[in-house]
Scaffold this motif. Sequence first.
Motif, PDB file in Angstrom:
ATOM      1  N   ALA A  78       6.638  -8.025   4.095  1.00  0.00           N
ATOM      2  CA  ALA A  78       7.065  -6.695   4.562  1.00  0.00           C
ATOM      3  C   ALA A  78       6.738  -6.536   6.054  1.00  0.00           C
ATOM      4  N   GLU A  79       5.569  -7.001   6.446  1.00  0.00           N
ATOM      5  CA  GLU A  79       5.192  -6.881   7.871  1.00  0.00           C
ATOM      6  C   GLU A  79       6.132  -7.701   8.754  1.00  0.00           C
ATOM      7  N   ARG A  80       6.515  -8.864   8.254  1.00  0.00           N
ATOM      8  CA  ARG A  80       7.468  -9.708   9.011  1.00  0.00           C
ATOM      9  C   ARG A  80       8.790  -8.971   9.193  1.00  0.00           C
ATOM     10  N   LYS A  81       9.274  -8.346   8.110  1.00  0.00           N
ATOM     11  CA  LYS A  81      10.549  -7.603   8.203  1.00  0.00           C
ATOM     12  C   LYS A  81      10.424  -6.465   9.221  1.00  0.00           C
ATOM     13  N   ALA A  82       9.283  -5.755   9.175  1.00  0.00           N
ATOM     14  CA  ALA A  82       9.099  -4.622  10.100  1.00  0.00           C
ATOM     15  C   ALA A  82       9.132  -5.118  11.549  1.00  0.00           C
ATOM     16  N   ARG A  83       8.471  -6.250  11.794  1.00  0.00           N
ATOM     17  CA  ARG A  83       8.479  -6.816  13.157  1.00  0.00           C
ATOM     18  C   ARG A  83       9.901  -7.196  13.559  1.00  0.00           C
ATOM     19  N   ASP A  84      10.583  -7.928  12.644  1.00  0.00           N
ATOM     20  CA  ASP A  84      11.937  -8.409  12.961  1.00  0.00           C
ATOM     21  C   ASP A  84      12.890  -7.233  13.227  1.00  0.00           C
ATOM     22  N   ARG A  85      12.693  -6.110  12.496  1.00  0.00           N
ATOM     23  CA  ARG A  85      13.622  -4.971  12.642  1.00  0.00           C
ATOM     24  C   ARG A  85      13.132  -3.943  13.653  1.00  0.00           C
ATOM     25  N   GLY A  86      11.943  -4.198  14.221  1.00  0.00           N
ATOM     26  CA  GLY A  86      11.400  -3.273  15.217  1.00  0.00           C
ATOM     27  C   GLY A  86      11.124  -1.893  14.645  1.00  0.00           C
ATOM     28  N   LEU A  87      10.668  -1.845  13.375  1.00  0.00           N
ATOM     29  CA  LEU A  87      10.391  -0.553  12.730  1.00  0.00           C
ATOM     30  C   LEU A  87       8.875  -0.370  12.575  1.00  0.00           C
ATOM     31  N   PRO A  88       8.371   0.819  12.923  1.00  0.00           N
ATOM     32  CA  PRO A  88       6.914   1.023  12.966  1.00  0.00           C
ATOM     33  C   PRO A  88       6.296   1.406  11.624  1.00  0.00           C
ATOM     34  N   VAL A  89       6.557   0.628  10.578  1.00  0.00           N
ATOM     35  CA  VAL A  89       5.981   0.935   9.261  1.00  0.00           C
ATOM     36  C   VAL A  89       4.582   0.329   9.176  1.00  0.00           C
ATOM     37  N   ARG A  90       3.642   1.067   8.574  1.00  0.00           N
ATOM     38  CA  ARG A  90       2.322   0.508   8.322  1.00  0.00           C
ATOM     39  C   ARG A  90       2.284  -0.009   6.882  1.00  0.00           C
ATOM     40  N   PHE A  91       2.070  -1.304   6.729  1.00  0.00           N
ATOM     41  CA  PHE A  91       1.937  -1.896   5.394  1.00  0.00           C
ATOM     42  C   PHE A  91       0.475  -2.251   5.160  1.00  0.00           C
ATOM     43  N   ARG A  92       0.006  -1.929   3.954  1.00  0.00           N
ATOM     44  CA  ARG A  92      -1.391  -2.205   3.634  1.00  0.00           C
ATOM     45  C   ARG A  92      -1.488  -2.823   2.262  1.00  0.00           C
ATOM     46  N   ARG A  93      -2.391  -3.800   2.130  1.00  0.00           N
ATOM     47  CA  ARG A  93      -2.695  -4.309   0.796  1.00  0.00           C
ATOM     48  C   ARG A  93      -3.676  -3.317   0.183  1.00  0.00           C
ATOM     49  N   HIS A  94      -3.261  -2.706  -0.911  1.00  0.00           N
ATOM     50  CA  HIS A  94      -4.103  -1.668  -1.506  1.00  0.00           C
ATOM     51  C   HIS A  94      -3.702  -1.513  -2.971  1.00  0.00           C
ATOM     52  N   ASP A  95      -4.685  -1.224  -3.800  1.00  0.00           N
ATOM     53  CA  ASP A  95      -4.440  -1.023  -5.233  1.00  0.00           C
ATOM     54  C   ASP A  95      -3.956   0.406  -5.468  1.00  0.00           C
ATOM     55  N   ALA A  96      -2.800   0.545  -6.071  1.00  0.00           N
ATOM     56  CA  ALA A  96      -2.234   1.881  -6.321  1.00  0.00           C
ATOM     57  C   ALA A  96      -3.044   2.662  -7.352  1.00  0.00           C
ATOM     58  N   LEU A  97      -3.982   2.012  -8.006  1.00  0.00           N
ATOM     59  CA  LEU A  97      -4.876   2.735  -8.914  1.00  0.00           C
ATOM     60  C   LEU A  97      -6.096   3.277  -8.173  1.00  0.00           C
ATOM     61  N   ARG A  98      -6.149   3.064  -6.851  1.00  0.00           N
ATOM     62  CA  ARG A  98      -7.270   3.577  -6.045  1.00  0.00           C
ATOM     63  C   ARG A  98      -6.737   4.386  -4.862  1.00  0.00           C
ATOM     64  N   LEU A  99      -5.807   5.262  -5.134  1.00  0.00           N
ATOM     65  CA  LEU A  99      -5.146   5.983  -4.033  1.00  0.00           C
ATOM     66  C   LEU A  99      -6.054   7.001  -3.362  1.00  0.00           C
ATOM     67  N   SER A 100      -7.053   7.496  -4.084  1.00  0.00           N
ATOM     68  CA  SER A 100      -7.936   8.482  -3.442  1.00  0.00           C
ATOM     69  C   SER A 100      -8.684   7.837  -2.279  1.00  0.00           C
ATOM     70  N   GLU A 101      -8.769   6.483  -2.272  1.00  0.00           N
ATOM     71  CA  GLU A 101      -9.469   5.788  -1.188  1.00  0.00           C
ATOM     72  C   GLU A 101      -8.576   5.554   0.032  1.00  0.00           C
ATOM     73  N   LEU A 102      -7.314   5.919  -0.076  1.00  0.00           N
ATOM     74  CA  LEU A 102      -6.407   5.728   1.083  1.00  0.00           C
ATOM     75  C   LEU A 102      -6.797   6.649   2.231  1.00  0.00           C
ATOM     76  N   GLY A 103      -7.271   7.851   1.880  1.00  0.00           N
ATOM     77  CA  GLY A 103      -7.715   8.793   2.913  1.00  0.00           C
ATOM     78  C   GLY A 103      -6.570   9.395   3.709  1.00  0.00           C
ATOM     79  N   GLU A 104      -5.368   9.436   3.124  1.00  0.00           N
ATOM     80  CA  GLU A 104      -4.214  10.027   3.814  1.00  0.00           C
ATOM     81  C   GLU A 104      -3.416  10.820   2.796  1.00  0.00           C
ATOM     82  N   THR A 105      -2.721  11.843   3.283  1.00  0.00           N
ATOM     83  CA  THR A 105      -1.798  12.546   2.380  1.00  0.00           C
ATOM     84  C   THR A 105      -0.387  12.500   2.959  1.00  0.00           C
TER      85      THR A 105
END
Length: 171
Positions: free
Chosen positions: A49-76
């Motif tokens: 995903a990060e490679r695609k974002a670089r290739d397309r020049g899109l400013p997406v933040r991709f993170r490896r994170h467990d979706a069962l621990r979303l309270s630890e993301l610290g963002e809404t």
Amino acid sequence: MFAALAAAGDIRGRVLDLGCGTGEHALAAASLGCDAVGIDQSAQAIEAAERKARDRGLPVRFRRHDALRLSELGETFDTVLDCGLFHVIAPDARAAYAAGVATALRPGGRYYMLGFSDQQPGGWGPHRLARTDIESAFTSDWHIDSIEPARLETIPAPDGLAAWLTTATRR
Ligand SMILES: C[S@@+](CC[C@H](N)C(=O)[O-])C[C@H]1O[C@@H](n2cnc3c(N)ncnc32)[C@H](O)[C@@H]1O
């Protein structure tokens, strides 16, 4: 899923793509001008995903994170997308997952989920969801706006498989 939501103006604000895989939905949200984040537990998927974002020049933040621990993301977020994640979550973890998604959405924010349906014949693949599986997971933090029949397109089934498109609003 994404094209119809985008056409309706439903992809807006800060967007979180859960179980983003190689990031197509988060990238599409960024191309609409949204501030997009994609998370996935797979390091390989996140690297792709990060490679695609670089290739397309899109400013997406991709993170490896467990979706069962979303309270630890610290963002809404304003919008949360789930295309093909909820239906792989173990049945006994669904309510905890829904409670975690609630911590990542602002009140009034929307969650859109496309998941495999019990209307699809056969026993292979991810869990087949009954409406009640969705209703019993998204409870007190949520108002379920709709659960509609939809199609889930995959490479082996280009005509799509029976799915539910769920729209839920964070209370
Ligand atoms: C069927 S794929 C869907 C990928 C993408 N959303 C799409 O529509 O093409 C499901 C994704 O969920 C990810 N996944 C499964 N369990 C997860 C978890 N607990 N936390 C984060 N990602 C998870 C998998 O690694 C996989 O990339």
